[in-house]
Design a protein around this motif. Structure first.
Motif, PDB file in Angstrom:
ATOM      1  N   UNK A  98      27.220  65.343  61.888  1.00 49.56           N
ATOM      2  CA  UNK A  98      27.461  64.404  62.977  1.00 49.56           C
ATOM      3  C   UNK A  98      26.470  63.573  63.487  1.00 49.56           C
ATOM      4  N   UNK A  99      25.289  64.469  64.035  1.00 51.45           N
ATOM      5  CA  UNK A  99      24.239  63.828  64.643  1.00 51.45           C
ATOM      6  C   UNK A  99      23.433  62.973  63.719  1.00 51.45           C
ATOM      7  N   UNK A 100      23.367  63.575  62.583  1.00 48.51           N
ATOM      8  CA  UNK A 100      22.507  62.794  61.573  1.00 48.51           C
ATOM      9  C   UNK A 100      23.210  61.374  61.273  1.00 48.51           C
ATOM     10  N   UNK A 101      24.511  61.374  61.202  1.00 46.21           N
ATOM     11  CA  UNK A 101      25.227  59.904  61.016  1.00 46.21           C
ATOM     12  C   UNK A 101      25.007  59.070  62.385  1.00 46.21           C
ATOM     13  N   UNK A 102      25.156  59.667  63.610  1.00 48.22           N
ATOM     14  CA  UNK A 102      24.943  59.005  64.760  1.00 48.22           C
ATOM     15  C   UNK A 102      23.597  58.312  64.733  1.00 48.22           C
ATOM     16  N   UNK A 103      22.583  59.245  64.476  1.00 50.87           N
ATOM     17  CA  UNK A 103      21.285  58.829  64.617  1.00 50.87           C
ATOM     18  C   UNK A 103      20.940  57.837  63.575  1.00 50.87           C
ATOM     19  N   UNK A 104      21.534  57.731  62.276  1.00 46.91           N
ATOM     20  CA  UNK A 104      21.405  56.758  61.346  1.00 46.91           C
ATOM     21  C   UNK A 104      22.075  55.516  61.939  1.00 46.91           C
ATOM     22  N   UNK A 105      23.281  55.430  62.420  1.00 43.04           N
ATOM     23  CA  UNK A 105      23.571  54.438  62.956  1.00 43.04           C
ATOM     24  C   UNK A 105      22.959  53.562  64.252  1.00 43.04           C
ATOM     25  N   UNK A 106      22.364  54.622  65.091  1.00 47.50           N
ATOM     26  CA  UNK A 106      21.550  54.095  66.268  1.00 47.50           C
ATOM     27  C   UNK A 106      20.251  53.436  65.862  1.00 47.50           C
ATOM     28  N   UNK A 107      19.831  54.045  64.449  1.00 46.02           N
ATOM     29  CA  UNK A 107      18.593  53.606  63.871  1.00 46.02           C
ATOM     30  C   UNK A 107      18.821  52.144  63.478  1.00 46.02           C
ATOM     31  N   UNK A 108      20.094  52.041  62.795  1.00 46.79           N
ATOM     32  CA  UNK A 108      20.261  50.464  62.300  1.00 46.79           C
ATOM     33  C   UNK A 108      20.580  49.576  63.357  1.00 46.79           C
ATOM     34  N   UNK A 109      21.146  49.932  64.402  1.00 54.67           N
ATOM     35  CA  UNK A 109      21.463  49.137  65.692  1.00 54.67           C
ATOM     36  C   UNK A 109      20.267  48.698  66.170  1.00 54.67           C
ATOM     37  N   UNK A 110      19.185  49.789  66.466  1.00 53.94           N
ATOM     38  CA  UNK A 110      17.842  49.458  66.958  1.00 53.94           C
ATOM     39  C   UNK A 110      17.188  48.544  66.112  1.00 53.94           C
ATOM     40  N   UNK A 111      17.025  48.748  64.802  1.00 55.07           N
ATOM     41  CA  UNK A 111      16.529  47.678  64.006  1.00 55.07           C
ATOM     42  C   UNK A 111      16.999  46.106  64.161  1.00 55.07           C
ATOM     43  N   UNK A 112      18.473  46.159  64.145  1.00 55.47           N
ATOM     44  CA  UNK A 112      19.011  44.898  64.435  1.00 55.47           C
ATOM     45  C   UNK A 112      18.490  44.296  65.654  1.00 55.47           C
ATOM     46  N   UNK A 113      18.616  45.054  66.769  1.00 58.62           N
ATOM     47  CA  UNK A 113      18.044  44.475  68.215  1.00 58.62           C
ATOM     48  C   UNK A 113      16.620  44.176  68.126  1.00 58.62           C
ATOM     49  N   UNK A 114      15.892  44.927  67.296  1.00 57.19           N
ATOM     50  CA  UNK A 114      14.517  44.427  67.105  1.00 57.19           C
ATOM     51  C   UNK A 114      14.400  43.309  66.502  1.00 57.19           C
ATOM     52  N   UNK A 115      15.149  43.095  65.398  1.00 55.10           N
ATOM     53  CA  UNK A 115      14.745  41.753  64.504  1.00 55.10           C
ATOM     54  C   UNK A 115      15.469  40.574  65.392  1.00 55.10           C
ATOM     55  N   UNK A 116      16.477  40.838  66.173  1.00 50.92           N
ATOM     56  CA  UNK A 116      17.007  39.689  67.006  1.00 50.92           C
ATOM     57  C   UNK A 116      15.898  39.528  68.061  1.00 50.92           C
ATOM     58  N   UNK A 117      15.402  40.373  68.759  1.00 48.00           N
ATOM     59  CA  UNK A 117      14.267  40.195  69.804  1.00 48.00           C
ATOM     60  C   UNK A 117      13.042  39.659  69.047  1.00 48.00           C
ATOM     61  N   UNK A 119      12.996  37.716  66.501  1.00 47.86           N
ATOM     62  CA  UNK A 119      13.305  36.181  66.171  1.00 47.86           C
ATOM     63  C   UNK A 119      13.017  35.399  67.411  1.00 47.86           C
ATOM     64  N   UNK A 120      14.027  35.904  68.411  1.00 50.69           N
ATOM     65  CA  UNK A 120      13.874  35.068  69.781  1.00 50.69           C
ATOM     66  C   UNK A 120      12.569  34.802  70.327  1.00 50.69           C
ATOM     67  N   UNK A 121      11.649  35.768  70.268  1.00 50.67           N
ATOM     68  CA  UNK A 121      10.500  35.745  70.941  1.00 50.67           C
ATOM     69  C   UNK A 121       9.698  34.795  70.113  1.00 50.67           C
ATOM     70  N   UNK A 122       9.654  34.862  68.837  1.00 47.22           N
ATOM     71  CA  UNK A 122       9.116  33.968  67.923  1.00 47.22           C
ATOM     72  C   UNK A 122       9.141  32.496  68.186  1.00 47.22           C
ATOM     73  N   UNK A 123      10.615  32.153  68.303  1.00 50.33           N
ATOM     74  CA  UNK A 123      10.970  30.835  68.821  1.00 50.33           C
ATOM     75  C   UNK A 123      10.401  30.374  70.051  1.00 50.33           C
ATOM     76  N   UNK A 124      10.797  31.347  70.985  1.00 52.16           N
ATOM     77  CA  UNK A 124      10.040  30.895  72.339  1.00 52.16           C
ATOM     78  C   UNK A 124       8.449  30.542  72.367  1.00 52.16           C
ATOM     79  N   UNK A 125       7.742  31.398  71.633  1.00 54.83           N
ATOM     80  CA  UNK A 125       6.474  31.477  71.558  1.00 54.83           C
ATOM     81  C   UNK A 125       5.966  30.118  70.765  1.00 54.83           C
ATOM     82  N   UNK A 126       6.588  29.720  69.846  1.00 56.40           N
ATOM     83  CA  UNK A 126       6.521  28.427  69.197  1.00 56.40           C
ATOM     84  C   UNK A 126       6.747  27.268  70.363  1.00 56.40           C
ATOM     85  N   UNK A 127       7.753  27.293  70.780  1.00 54.13           N
ATOM     86  CA  UNK A 127       8.009  26.473  71.837  1.00 54.13           C
ATOM     87  C   UNK A 127       6.955  26.266  72.718  1.00 54.13           C
ATOM     88  N   UNK A 128       6.372  27.495  73.215  1.00 52.61           N
ATOM     89  CA  UNK A 128       5.288  27.560  74.501  1.00 52.61           C
ATOM     90  C   UNK A 128       4.035  27.073  74.085  1.00 52.61           C
TER      91      UNK A 128
END
Length: 185
Positions: A98-117, A119-128
Motif C-alpha cells: 500500500x505504501x508503495x502504491x501511495x508513494x507512486x501516486x504521490x510521485x506522479x502528483x509531484x511530477x504533475x505539480x512540478x510540470x505545471x509550476x 510551465x507557469x514560471x516559464x510563461x511569467x519569465x518570458x513575459x518579464x
C-alpha cells in the motif's frame, strides 16, 4: 630291538613332548589368568570411581525432570509466537505494498505539480524578460490562455513560441560588474 620296543620308545618320546607342551600351555595360561586378574582389578577400580559420577548424574537427571516438563509448553508457546510473527509479517508486506502504491501516486502528483509550476514560471519569465518595453495586451492574453491550456492538460513541457515583441534592429546590451571594482559612492 624289536618293533615293539621301537613303538614304545616313540610313544615315550611323544609322551615327553606332550608333557612339555602341556607345561608350556599351563605356564601361558597362568600368565593370561594373572593378566586377566589385573584387568578385572582395574575394571573394578574404574567402576568404583564411576559410581559417584553415576550417582551425581542420577541427581542431575532428577533435577532436570521439572525443566524437561517445562520444555514442551515452551515449545508450544514458541510455535504460537512464530505463527503470530508470520501473520504480522504478511500484514507488514500488505502495508508495504500500500505504501508503495501511495508513494507512486504521490510521485506522479509531484511530477504533475512540478510540470505545471515550470510551465507557469516559464510563461511569467518570458513575459518579464521583455525588459521595460510595453507588452501588447493580445500577447498577455495569449500567454495566459497558453498557461491555462497547459495546466488543464497536465502537460507543462509543451510551450508555444512567444510572440516577438521587441524590434529586431535594436541591439541588446549587457552590463557586467567586476566584484573588485564596485562603484564608489
Amino acid at each position: 630291538m624289536g618293533p615293539m620296543q621301537i613303538v614304545l620308545v616313540v610313544l615315550a618320546l611323544v609322551g615327553v613332548w606332550a608333557v612339555a607342551e602341556l607345561a608350556l600351555t599351563l605356564h601361558r595360561a597362568r600368565d593370561v589368568v594373572s593378566s586377566l586378574d589385573k584387568t578385572v582389578e582395574r575394571v573394578n577400580s574404574t567402576i568404583e570411581e564411576a559410581r559417584p559420577v553415576v550417582a551425581k548424574l542420577d541427581g542431575v537427571v532428577d533435577e532436570l525432570q521439572p525443566a524437561v516438563a517445562q520444555v514442551e509448553p515452551l515449545l508450544k508457546q514458541a510455535t504460537v509466537a512464530v505463527e503470530a510473527l508470520s501473520a504480522d509479517l504478511i500484514e507488514v508486506n500488505g502495508v508495504l505494498r500500500d505504501v508503495s502504491t501511495v508513494s507512486g501516486a504521490a510521485s506522479s502528483a509531484s511530477n504533475a505539480v512540478t510540470e505545471f509550476a515550470d510551465a507557469a514560471s516559464g510563461k511569467v519569465q518570458r513575459l518579464l524578460n521583455r525588459g521595460h518595453k510595453a507588452v501588447a495586451p493580445k500577447a498577455v492574453e495569449s500567454a495566459a490562455r497558453d498557461a491555462e491550456l497547459d495546466s488543464e492538460s497536465g502537460m507543462g513541457c509543451a510551450e508555444a513560441p512567444a510572440p516577438d515583441l521587441e524590434p529586431q534592429d535594436e541591439p541588446r546590451t549587457y552590463f557586467t560588474y567586476n566584484p573588485g571594482e564596485g562603484d564608489h559612492r
